[in-house]
Design a protein around this motif. Sequence first.
Motif, PDB file in Angstrom:
ATOM      1  N   ASP A  14       0.896  -1.254  -0.001  1.00 32.08           N
ATOM      2  CA  ASP A  14      -0.102   0.051  -0.056  1.00 32.08           C
ATOM      3  C   ASP A  14       0.644   1.366  -0.086  1.00 32.08           C
ATOM      4  O   ASP A  14       0.951   1.832   0.967  1.00 32.08           O
ATOM      5  CB  ASP A  14      -0.742  -0.195   1.312  1.00 32.08           C
ATOM      6  N   LEU A  15       1.592   1.451  -1.459  1.00 26.91           N
ATOM      7  CA  LEU A  15       2.652   2.510  -1.292  1.00 26.91           C
ATOM      8  C   LEU A  15       2.340   3.244  -2.433  1.00 26.91           C
ATOM      9  O   LEU A  15       1.867   2.724  -3.418  1.00 26.91           O
ATOM     10  CB  LEU A  15       3.924   1.902  -1.202  1.00 26.91           C
ATOM     11  N   PRO A  16       2.618   4.610  -2.598  1.00 33.72           N
ATOM     12  CA  PRO A  16       2.820   5.461  -3.822  1.00 33.72           C
ATOM     13  C   PRO A  16       3.745   4.720  -4.577  1.00 33.72           C
ATOM     14  O   PRO A  16       4.751   3.945  -4.370  1.00 33.72           O
ATOM     15  CB  PRO A  16       3.080   6.958  -3.269  1.00 33.72           C
ATOM     16  N   TYR A  17       3.627   4.941  -5.704  1.00 29.29           N
ATOM     17  CA  TYR A  17       4.215   4.166  -6.938  1.00 29.29           C
ATOM     18  C   TYR A  17       5.722   4.535  -6.868  1.00 29.29           C
ATOM     19  O   TYR A  17       6.590   3.759  -6.880  1.00 29.29           O
ATOM     20  CB  TYR A  17       3.734   5.008  -8.297  1.00 29.29           C
ATOM     21  N   HIS A  18       6.232   5.922  -6.839  1.00 27.82           N
ATOM     22  CA  HIS A  18       7.579   5.981  -6.559  1.00 27.82           C
ATOM     23  C   HIS A  18       8.215   5.626  -5.392  1.00 27.82           C
ATOM     24  O   HIS A  18       9.358   5.105  -5.450  1.00 27.82           O
ATOM     25  CB  HIS A  18       7.819   7.781  -6.688  1.00 27.82           C
ATOM     26  N   ASP A 170      -3.317   8.746  -1.807  1.00 27.09           N
ATOM     27  CA  ASP A 170      -4.136   7.508  -1.614  1.00 27.09           C
ATOM     28  C   ASP A 170      -3.815   6.683  -2.658  1.00 27.09           C
ATOM     29  O   ASP A 170      -4.374   6.929  -3.756  1.00 27.09           O
ATOM     30  CB  ASP A 170      -5.535   7.740  -1.358  1.00 27.09           C
ATOM     31  N   PRO A 171      -3.096   5.403  -2.416  1.00 28.67           N
ATOM     32  CA  PRO A 171      -2.833   4.548  -3.576  1.00 28.67           C
ATOM     33  C   PRO A 171      -3.824   4.163  -4.396  1.00 28.67           C
ATOM     34  O   PRO A 171      -3.605   3.658  -5.358  1.00 28.67           O
ATOM     35  CB  PRO A 171      -1.696   3.499  -3.186  1.00 28.67           C
ATOM     36  N   ALA A 172      -4.938   3.791  -3.656  1.00 24.97           N
ATOM     37  CA  ALA A 172      -6.165   3.073  -4.212  1.00 24.97           C
ATOM     38  C   ALA A 172      -7.125   4.110  -5.191  1.00 24.97           C
ATOM     39  O   ALA A 172      -7.518   3.548  -6.234  1.00 24.97           O
ATOM     40  CB  ALA A 172      -6.982   2.684  -3.058  1.00 24.97           C
ATOM     41  N   THR A 173      -6.786   5.394  -4.953  1.00 25.37           N
ATOM     42  CA  THR A 173      -7.662   6.302  -5.539  1.00 25.37           C
ATOM     43  C   THR A 173      -6.975   7.438  -6.429  1.00 25.37           C
ATOM     44  O   THR A 173      -7.380   8.120  -7.633  1.00 25.37           O
ATOM     45  CB  THR A 173      -8.826   6.839  -4.864  1.00 25.37           C
ATOM     46  N   THR A 194      -3.969   4.380 -11.467  1.00 23.59           N
ATOM     47  CA  THR A 194      -3.527   4.679  -9.997  1.00 23.59           C
ATOM     48  C   THR A 194      -2.286   4.114  -9.423  1.00 23.59           C
ATOM     49  O   THR A 194      -1.799   3.411 -10.284  1.00 23.59           O
ATOM     50  CB  THR A 194      -4.524   4.309  -9.132  1.00 23.59           C
ATOM     51  N   HIS A 195      -1.667   4.545  -8.364  1.00 21.29           N
ATOM     52  CA  HIS A 195      -0.588   4.010  -7.874  1.00 21.29           C
ATOM     53  C   HIS A 195      -0.686   2.812  -7.557  1.00 21.29           C
ATOM     54  O   HIS A 195       0.260   1.939  -7.745  1.00 21.29           O
ATOM     55  CB  HIS A 195      -0.328   4.964  -6.387  1.00 21.29           C
ATOM     56  N   ARG A 196      -1.836   2.331  -7.080  1.00 21.79           N
ATOM     57  CA  ARG A 196      -2.204   0.999  -6.529  1.00 21.79           C
ATOM     58  C   ARG A 196      -2.225   0.104  -7.944  1.00 21.79           C
ATOM     59  O   ARG A 196      -1.454  -1.055  -8.071  1.00 21.79           O
ATOM     60  CB  ARG A 196      -3.516   0.663  -6.039  1.00 21.79           C
ATOM     61  N   ASN A 197      -2.871   0.534  -8.996  1.00 18.39           N
ATOM     62  CA  ASN A 197      -2.827  -0.355 -10.320  1.00 18.39           C
ATOM     63  C   ASN A 197      -1.133  -0.647 -10.739  1.00 18.39           C
ATOM     64  O   ASN A 197      -0.942  -1.620 -11.038  1.00 18.39           O
ATOM     65  CB  ASN A 197      -3.392   0.546 -11.549  1.00 18.39           C
ATOM     66  N   ILE A 198      -0.252   0.306 -10.623  1.00 20.92           N
ATOM     67  CA  ILE A 198       0.955   0.300 -11.041  1.00 20.92           C
ATOM     68  C   ILE A 198       1.726  -0.573 -10.303  1.00 20.92           C
ATOM     69  O   ILE A 198       2.563  -1.560 -10.610  1.00 20.92           O
ATOM     70  CB  ILE A 198       1.729   1.444 -11.380  1.00 20.92           C
ATOM     71  N   GLY A 368     -13.608 -16.781 -27.657  1.00 24.12           N
ATOM     72  CA  GLY A 368     -14.124 -15.605 -27.209  1.00 24.12           C
ATOM     73  C   GLY A 368     -13.701 -14.427 -26.818  1.00 24.12           C
ATOM     74  O   GLY A 368     -12.477 -14.489 -26.990  1.00 24.12           O
ATOM     75  N   GLU A 369     -14.173 -13.383 -26.607  1.00 21.48           N
ATOM     76  CA  GLU A 369     -13.755 -12.021 -26.298  1.00 21.48           C
ATOM     77  C   GLU A 369     -12.831 -12.410 -24.818  1.00 21.48           C
ATOM     78  O   GLU A 369     -13.575 -12.728 -23.825  1.00 21.48           O
ATOM     79  CB  GLU A 369     -14.549 -11.000 -26.184  1.00 21.48           C
ATOM     80  N   LEU A 370     -11.646 -12.226 -24.458  1.00 20.45           N
ATOM     81  CA  LEU A 370     -11.116 -12.169 -23.360  1.00 20.45           C
ATOM     82  C   LEU A 370     -11.362 -10.844 -22.277  1.00 20.45           C
ATOM     83  O   LEU A 370     -11.396  -9.732 -22.795  1.00 20.45           O
ATOM     84  CB  LEU A 370      -9.646 -11.831 -23.343  1.00 20.45           C
ATOM     85  N   TRP A 371     -11.953 -11.224 -21.391  1.00 24.62           N
ATOM     86  CA  TRP A 371     -12.279 -10.019 -20.100  1.00 24.62           C
ATOM     87  C   TRP A 371     -11.490 -10.504 -19.092  1.00 24.62           C
ATOM     88  O   TRP A 371     -11.477 -11.488 -18.641  1.00 24.62           O
ATOM     89  CB  TRP A 371     -13.899 -10.544 -19.848  1.00 24.62           C
ATOM     90  N   ILE A 372     -10.905  -9.214 -18.567  1.00 26.86           N
ATOM     91  CA  ILE A 372     -10.012  -9.290 -17.590  1.00 26.86           C
ATOM     92  C   ILE A 372     -10.269  -8.765 -16.068  1.00 26.86           C
ATOM     93  O   ILE A 372     -10.931  -7.718 -16.266  1.00 26.86           O
ATOM     94  CB  ILE A 372      -8.511  -8.808 -17.714  1.00 26.86           C
ATOM     95  N   ARG A 373     -10.334  -9.404 -15.039  1.00 24.01           N
ATOM     96  CA  ARG A 373     -10.547  -8.504 -13.707  1.00 24.01           C
ATOM     97  C   ARG A 373      -9.223  -9.055 -12.717  1.00 24.01           C
ATOM     98  O   ARG A 373      -8.754  -9.952 -12.768  1.00 24.01           O
ATOM     99  CB  ARG A 373     -11.613  -9.125 -13.121  1.00 24.01           C
ATOM    100  N   GLY A 374      -8.815  -7.722 -12.114  1.00 24.00           N
ATOM    101  CA  GLY A 374      -7.798  -7.654 -11.298  1.00 24.00           C
ATOM    102  C   GLY A 374      -7.597  -6.412 -10.988  1.00 24.00           C
ATOM    103  O   GLY A 374      -8.026  -5.406 -11.235  1.00 24.00           O
ATOM    104  N   PRO A 375      -6.556  -6.228  -9.843  1.00 26.69           N
ATOM    105  CA  PRO A 375      -6.173  -5.088  -9.502  1.00 26.69           C
ATOM    106  C   PRO A 375      -5.208  -4.024 -10.380  1.00 26.69           C
ATOM    107  O   PRO A 375      -5.174  -2.800 -10.025  1.00 26.69           O
ATOM    108  CB  PRO A 375      -5.202  -5.303  -8.111  1.00 26.69           C
ATOM    109  N   GLN A 376      -4.916  -4.748 -11.640  1.00 32.06           N
ATOM    110  CA  GLN A 376      -4.179  -3.817 -12.625  1.00 32.06           C
ATOM    111  C   GLN A 376      -5.160  -3.215 -13.268  1.00 32.06           C
ATOM    112  O   GLN A 376      -4.881  -2.397 -14.381  1.00 32.06           O
ATOM    113  CB  GLN A 376      -3.522  -4.640 -13.406  1.00 32.06           C
ATOM    114  N   VAL A 377      -6.477  -3.604 -13.308  1.00 30.74           N
ATOM    115  CA  VAL A 377      -7.641  -2.856 -14.259  1.00 30.74           C
ATOM    116  C   VAL A 377      -7.657  -1.082 -13.945  1.00 30.74           C
ATOM    117  O   VAL A 377      -7.698  -0.796 -12.686  1.00 30.74           O
ATOM    118  CB  VAL A 377      -8.923  -3.388 -14.132  1.00 30.74           C
ATOM    119  N   MET A 378      -7.444  -0.605 -14.783  1.00 24.21           N
ATOM    120  CA  MET A 378      -7.398   1.073 -14.782  1.00 24.21           C
ATOM    121  C   MET A 378      -8.669   1.487 -14.085  1.00 24.21           C
ATOM    122  O   MET A 378      -9.532   0.808 -13.774  1.00 24.21           O
ATOM    123  CB  MET A 378      -7.495   1.649 -16.427  1.00 24.21           C
TER     124      MET A 378
END
Length: 525
Positions: A14-18, A170-173, A194-198, A368-378
């Motif tokens: 739970d950290l900022p990207y940098h 706030d890394p999540a938002t 977001t920072h969390r995405n990266i 079929g079409e690939l649908w992705i779910r995870g914490p990396q989703v924008m």
Amino acid sequence: MPHRSPFPDVEIPDLPYHEHVLADAVDRGDALALVDGREPGGTRVTYAQLDAAVRRLAAGLAEAGLAKGDVLALFSPNTVAFPVVLYAASMCGAVVTTVNSLYTVDEIATQLRDCGARFLVTVSPFLDRAVPAARAAGVAEVIVCDEAEGHRSVPELMASTAPEPRVSIDPATDVAVLPYSSGTTGRAKGVMLTHRNIVANMVQTQSAVRLDPGAAVVAVLPFFHIYGLATLLNIPLHVGGTVVVLPRFDLERFLALIQEHRATRVSVAPPIVLALAKHPAVDRYDLSSVRIVLSSAAPLDPALASAAAGRVGCRVIQGYGMTELSPCSHVVPDGEENPPAGTVGKLVANTECRVVDPATGEDTEDVGELWIRGPQVMKGYLGRPAETGATVDRDGWLRTGDLGRVDGDGHFFVVDRLKELIKYRGYQVPPAELEAVLLAHPGIADAAVIGVPNGAGDEVPKAFVVRGEDAGALDADAVIAFVAGRVAPHKKVRAVEFLDAIPKSAAGKILRRELRARERRAAAG
């Protein structure tokens, strides 16, 4: 039923990207972080120097007025200053939008206006485009990484004695990076990562692939592209690697740097795989250190991958992702020695994937079409809630627009795509943008653009044009020249066919599938 990653879930810091990227920089001290690879003896930056430079530039940028939530545009080729600016702006709580270094004035200005950039950081050779674009977009100041009369420079800002900024993030938002992508359709949109995405995608990717501390990577992919940013900057600097920076692709220099620094992993796009497979220069260099060549950003032909692997003497694998996924969702794991030909790998940790029949919206065991779910989703597209909702549903599934399948061992294969985006040498070329340019020609009544194979495992934009009443002697060369003067080189139209009418649906949507079918019939003779 969703497919899940075969890897255990990983904890996401739970950290900022940098902070995550540079967490151990001070402790690494004199270890080499960055090398200017343009010529022998180029600038070298240690981890201690990198950390200090980021902190001092952050202080200077904050003193100059860069504040949390502001957008800083970074318009630069790969340089050793690029990560310093990137992480310093992040330390200020600002959002960094990366700008394609090939963009024209109009393309730059469009992006700057769309994201509301307050500062533009560039290099002096780019000022002829940066200054008029910034002026047109109302950007407050243009800063240079090197030196130019009339502009403040990065070294000047680093000389600031102001305190380091202390910003609550706030890394999540909070958005960290705003690259532009066309997504599945339409014009380029700001992708809010977001920072969390990266941070999440960094640790997710590292669940499947490992870069050893001290290992060198040759950064030939552009940092403004999310693939280059992730694989050749963020992850190597986080693990303590050495990033050897090249501002543009030069095959001989690229090979020389691999030889000199004994690079073990090479991240490229398909055109470079083609060079590794066929160019005579490859035989003049010792590439025996290379264990893995990772190709992404566009599909890689299995036969081409095999040819390159045989010539270099290493594994040539693919990964899969998109800007909206920060960017990675699939990769061939390091420990898998014999993946099936053509696979883009397995899901990275903390990731789910559905294979959805586009006609029914139901999961399928076929293509079929690939649908992705995870914490990396924008987080979404900047200022475009409708496009965001059309791409990411309420349950967090991102529709990739790519058609694929999965085998019984969890290997995924991308076989086609629903989306209209053209991929040329790893760059995104949105047909809608080229169509808008074409329609600005007074002699063109209607136009459509599709990607057509060029025989080298790539696509090139082809325009279908309907002449207007004032077309006069309008021919293919004139159309190509008209577009070339208004777009970046990778977006140039490279073939033209004149039609009486563009095929469209009753709702007026261009029926590109009919144009693609026309191309296939023509190719078949």
